[in-house]
Design an enzyme around this catalytic site. Sequence first.
Site, mmCIF file in Angstrom:
data_model
loop_
_atom_site.group_PDB
_atom_site.id
_atom_site.type_symbol
_atom_site.label_atom_id
_atom_site.label_comp_id
_atom_site.label_asym_id
_atom_site.label_seq_id
_atom_site.Cartn_x
_atom_site.Cartn_y
_atom_site.Cartn_z
ATOM 1 N N HIS A 61 48.800 35.233 41.683
ATOM 2 C CA HIS A 61 49.999 34.373 41.604
ATOM 3 C C HIS A 61 51.117 34.890 42.516
ATOM 4 O O HIS A 61 52.285 34.898 42.126
ATOM 5 C CB HIS A 61 50.523 34.286 40.169
ATOM 6 C CG HIS A 61 49.587 33.623 39.207
ATOM 7 N ND1 HIS A 61 49.668 32.292 38.869
ATOM 8 C CD2 HIS A 61 48.535 34.107 38.505
ATOM 9 C CE1 HIS A 61 48.721 31.991 37.997
ATOM 10 N NE2 HIS A 61 48.006 33.077 37.762
ATOM 11 N N ASN A 134 49.070 27.680 32.985
ATOM 12 C CA ASN A 134 48.460 27.146 34.208
ATOM 13 C C ASN A 134 48.520 25.621 34.182
ATOM 14 O O ASN A 134 48.740 25.021 33.130
ATOM 15 C CB ASN A 134 46.994 27.573 34.319
ATOM 16 C CG ASN A 134 46.833 28.969 34.906
ATOM 17 O OD1 ASN A 134 47.732 29.488 35.581
ATOM 18 N ND2 ASN A 134 45.695 29.577 34.649
HETATM 19 C C1 HEM Z 1 50.239 36.494 36.687
HETATM 20 C C2 HEM Z 1 46.875 39.156 34.477
HETATM 21 C C3 HEM Z 1 44.988 35.166 32.493
HETATM 22 C C4 HEM Z 1 48.793 32.652 34.079
HETATM 23 C C5 HEM Z 1 49.447 37.545 36.304
HETATM 24 C C6 HEM Z 1 49.635 38.910 36.715
HETATM 25 C C7 HEM Z 1 48.706 39.655 36.085
HETATM 26 C C8 HEM Z 1 47.908 38.768 35.287
HETATM 27 C C9 HEM Z 1 48.518 41.163 36.178
HETATM 28 C C10 HEM Z 1 50.714 39.399 37.675
HETATM 29 C C11 HEM Z 1 51.929 39.731 36.859
HETATM 30 C C12 HEM Z 1 53.045 40.381 37.635
HETATM 31 O O1 HEM Z 1 52.791 41.125 38.584
HETATM 32 O O2 HEM Z 1 54.218 40.172 37.245
HETATM 33 C C13 HEM Z 1 46.078 38.322 33.718
HETATM 34 C C14 HEM Z 1 44.978 38.733 32.893
HETATM 35 C C15 HEM Z 1 44.435 37.604 32.344
HETATM 36 C C16 HEM Z 1 45.219 36.477 32.830
HETATM 37 C C17 HEM Z 1 44.532 40.179 32.690
HETATM 38 C C18 HEM Z 1 43.269 37.430 31.410
HETATM 39 C C19 HEM Z 1 42.755 38.400 30.684
HETATM 40 C C20 HEM Z 1 45.865 34.137 32.714
HETATM 41 C C21 HEM Z 1 45.799 32.841 32.106
HETATM 42 C C22 HEM Z 1 46.882 32.133 32.527
HETATM 43 C C23 HEM Z 1 47.624 32.987 33.433
HETATM 44 C C24 HEM Z 1 44.720 32.403 31.132
HETATM 45 C C25 HEM Z 1 47.309 30.746 32.175
HETATM 46 C C26 HEM Z 1 46.972 30.099 31.075
HETATM 47 C C27 HEM Z 1 49.495 33.484 34.911
HETATM 48 C C28 HEM Z 1 50.705 33.084 35.606
HETATM 49 C C29 HEM Z 1 51.118 34.184 36.361
HETATM 50 C C30 HEM Z 1 50.163 35.245 36.123
HETATM 51 C C31 HEM Z 1 51.407 31.731 35.519
HETATM 52 C C32 HEM Z 1 52.331 34.267 37.279
HETATM 53 C C33 HEM Z 1 53.515 34.763 36.496
HETATM 54 C C34 HEM Z 1 54.728 34.818 37.381
HETATM 55 O O3 HEM Z 1 55.094 33.759 37.913
HETATM 56 O O4 HEM Z 1 55.289 35.910 37.547
HETATM 57 N N1 HEM Z 1 48.376 37.477 35.451
HETATM 58 N N2 HEM Z 1 46.201 36.955 33.660
HETATM 59 N N3 HEM Z 1 46.979 34.200 33.524
HETATM 60 N N4 HEM Z 1 49.201 34.787 35.243
HETATM 61 FE FE1 HEM Z 1 47.726 35.850 34.447
#
Ligand code: HEM
Length: 494
Positions: A61, A134
């Site tokens: 992202h 999402n």
């Molecule tokens: C961003 C991990 C599943 C939506 C991220 C980031 C990590 C991460 C490490 C970067 C965060 C940062 O650097 O600030 C994970 C893990 C998941 C997972 C380990 C599953 C075990 C999901 C799912 C969704 C999702 C299922 C949506 C339903 C997002 C979004 C961002 C993001 C929207 C961007 C947040 C922002 O704008 O700063 N995710 N994620 N992720 N993830 Fe996940």
Amino acid sequence: MIVARPHNFYTLAEGKPLPSNDSSVQVRIKQGGGLVLLQDTQLIETLAHFFRERIPERVVHAKAIGARGYFQVTHDISDLTDADFLNGIGKKTEVLARISTVGPEAGSADTIRDFHGFAIKFKTAEGNNDWVFNNQPVFFVRDPIKFPSLNRSHKRHPATHSTDADMFWDFHVGSPESVHALMFLFSERGTPASLRNINAYSGHTYKFTKKDGSFHYVRIHVHADAGVKNLTNDEAVRLAGTSPDHLTLDMFNAIEEGNYPSYTVSVQTIHPADVALCPVNMFDMTKVLPHARYPLRPVGKLVFNRNPINYFSEIEQAAFSPSTMVPGIEPSADPMLQARMFAYPDAARYRLGVNYQMLPTNAAKVPVYIPTERDGFMNFGANYGADPNYVNSSVHPTGFHDAARWGYKPTEEVLSGSVVFTSEITDEDFTQPRALWTNVLSKEEQETFVKNISGDIAAVKRDWLREKVFDLFRRVNGSLGDRIEEAVNKIVKV
Ligand code: HEM
Ligand code: NDP
């Protein structure tokens, strides 16, 4: 956010007025040219600061747009939750949003086929609440241990440093539970026309709780009031070349022109007594909760009416996390959600530092008091002065007690079972993708899906891997697999 301009002259970062901000101090040499001096603090700072401008980009992202606005309650859901910001028709709460692509880097084109993240930070009277959603209702995997592998397979090959169709499809053939999410990725919804025209979904089941300890399981839906609109694959590819920030600028310009994007928030609910009646495992985010059985109940409106003034300070430094919750909202036993409760604060500590919650963009608008978390890099608060840095002090009683505003009885959710490794795939994994294919997509949308996906599969180099991909989609629907095979073979033989 106010940009301070206290004087009409430039200074060093420590405040010393500068005679000139565009020339270094030099020894002018007779023959021409000059020698710069180590005593020129301004020159050294100017260079050294530039070399340190980049912070690690989000591992997923990375490319995004930010927006500010508000959430307003439109319907009474006080029977479901006592969360303050969700109660009181008409109540407005300030929000900060970040809408992103998932796989590619911060400098990448935003119209390329991908899921879009939709993160919302509500600055409520009970502390911050983040929804990190999402734009598609299901996710690719249901076991968090697969999350890094999923994302690597969508990113760059370790040798070629390029995206790689064999790697992408090899992962998905090996994790067939992802087929439902793939159906959304390669549908028209994989290439939105505008971020004003996407929905967002919690995907996970959360709990909405009451002070008396009662609760409901909920899934949260955010629907674009302007409806879902998509680009064709060809348009998306063309824009990726000619206007790589197309979606970013579309959103920014719409807000600048007063054409404010708005979305309706609603929930599907399950009473704990009715869990056994649920036709799917509600903690499995590769599945939706069918609308017919769990109708949407409207809650409120989300409106974006302000652009950030500075992307880095307000959006790049923002840290969203599913673990950021107010009283009245709790996580469920979804293993993906449980893993995410750990993952985001951990990522923020790495990306922004241990005191990331102090950054103005992340700071709660209510007073924060946690004197057992102190010191650390870049701590720019008062650091709790002389208040005890250990719990239960009688020498320096603070007068604070636990959960002064809490008043919630714990929810009673009885969870039991044996300790297992669980990753089996069943026919149930293909039921909902089949419903999407058969009952939801029109004939034209089916045609587009086959075109979109076959172009991608045709890039797979190994014949046997392509066969496995066709078989994966045959399990969704026999003729779907056949149609994809036929379309791919036409491209491969050209
Ligand atoms: C961003 C991990 C599943 C939506 C991220 C980031 C990590 C991460 C490490 C970067 C965060 C940062 O650097 O600030 C994970 C893990 C998941 C997972 C380990 C599953 C075990 C999901 C799912 C969704 C999702 C299922 C949506 C339903 C997002 C979004 C961002 C993001 C929207 C961007 C947040 C922002 O704008 O700063 N995710 N994620 N992720 N993830 Fe996940
Ligand atoms: P419904 O017929 O009630 O729901 C179908 C939903 O699909 C619509 O409400 C809409 O959700 C979404 N949809 C409409 N057109 C498209 C499209 N072209 N591409 C992708 N999604 C579209 O039946 P069910 O709830 O029983 O679900 C049937 C299938 O629909 C599911 O298996 C799932 O694949 C898909 N779906 C279900 C959702 C749910 O939460 N139940 C949400 C989205 C899709 P929306 O208004 O959210 O756009």
